[in-house]
Enzyme design. Structure first.
Site, mmCIF file in Angstrom:
data_model
loop_
_atom_site.group_PDB
_atom_site.id
_atom_site.type_symbol
_atom_site.label_atom_id
_atom_site.label_comp_id
_atom_site.label_asym_id
_atom_site.label_seq_id
_atom_site.Cartn_x
_atom_site.Cartn_y
_atom_site.Cartn_z
ATOM 1 N N ARG A 127 -1.470 -13.915 10.479
ATOM 2 C CA ARG A 127 -0.719 -13.519 9.299
ATOM 3 C C ARG A 127 -1.565 -12.598 8.438
ATOM 4 N NH1 ARG A 127 2.973 -16.734 6.683
ATOM 5 N NH2 ARG A 127 3.080 -14.857 5.434
ATOM 6 N N TYR A 176 -5.665 -11.070 3.864
ATOM 7 C CA TYR A 176 -4.877 -11.018 2.633
ATOM 8 C C TYR A 176 -5.582 -10.084 1.665
ATOM 9 C CZ TYR A 176 -2.042 -14.720 4.458
ATOM 10 O OH TYR A 176 -1.168 -15.424 5.239
ATOM 11 N N GLU A 234 11.917 -11.422 2.296
ATOM 12 C CA GLU A 234 11.384 -12.751 2.016
ATOM 13 C C GLU A 234 12.442 -13.568 1.279
ATOM 14 O OE1 GLU A 234 8.514 -14.684 2.275
ATOM 15 O OE2 GLU A 234 7.843 -13.196 3.724
ATOM 16 N N CYS A 240 11.534 -5.536 10.300
ATOM 17 C CA CYS A 240 11.360 -5.667 8.852
ATOM 18 C C CYS A 240 12.472 -6.558 8.316
ATOM 19 C CB CYS A 240 11.406 -4.315 8.166
ATOM 20 S SG CYS A 240 10.093 -3.191 8.676
ATOM 21 N N ARG A 247 4.317 -8.775 3.802
ATOM 22 C CA ARG A 247 3.695 -9.736 4.708
ATOM 23 C C ARG A 247 3.895 -9.276 6.148
ATOM 24 N NH1 ARG A 247 5.912 -12.918 0.542
ATOM 25 N NH2 ARG A 247 4.534 -14.526 -0.262
ATOM 26 N N ARG A 271 -3.339 -17.380 -0.324
ATOM 27 C CA ARG A 271 -4.120 -18.169 0.634
ATOM 28 C C ARG A 271 -5.544 -18.340 0.149
ATOM 29 N NH1 ARG A 271 -2.197 -19.254 5.752
ATOM 30 N NH2 ARG A 271 -3.906 -20.729 5.609
#
Length: 121
Positions: A7, A106, A77, A74, A89, A114
């Site tokens: 991620r 990140y 969220e 794509c 993200r 995170r």
């Protein structure tokens, strides 16, 4: 070789195509560098954007970096009240050696998402 997933996320300060493309490119470059990852090892990438970002598709930046033969998606969220705004993200699926350890990336304000990863590095 084994299938891995990692991620990453970044933020922008404005809803403009150049901001979205720049942040996505920076994020993807750091992910590739930290994970010794080339586009030909990537199975797929899923990008999401918060509802306040709609000026450009992050996949455009990925294609410019050589991901033109990788399936890219794509999406939006979930708009959770109070969540961090202006976030891009990515979830990347890729093949690497068994001994590989995925390094999640990140950037910008997304580091707040995170803090557990920040402390571990």
């Amino acid at each position: 070789m084994r299938l891995f997933a990692l991620r990453g996320a970044s933020t922008v300060d404005r809803n403009e195509a150049d901001a979205i493309l720049g942040a996505t490119e920076s994020l993807m470059r750091e992910i590739m560098e930290c994970n010794d990852l080339a586009p030909d090892a990537v199975v797929s990438c899923i990008f999401t954007l918060t509802n306040d970002l709609d000026a450009e598709f992050p996949a455009v930046a990925a294609r410019r970096l050589g991901f033109d033969r990788v399936p890219l998606l794509c999406a939006r969220e979930v708009p959770v009240p109070g969540s961090l705004p202006m976030v891009i993200r990515v979830l990347i699926h890729y093949y690497a050696d068994e001994a590989h350890t995925a390094t999640h990336v990140y950037q910008g304000e997304a580091r707040r998402l995170r803090k557990d990863l920040e402390a571990a590095q």
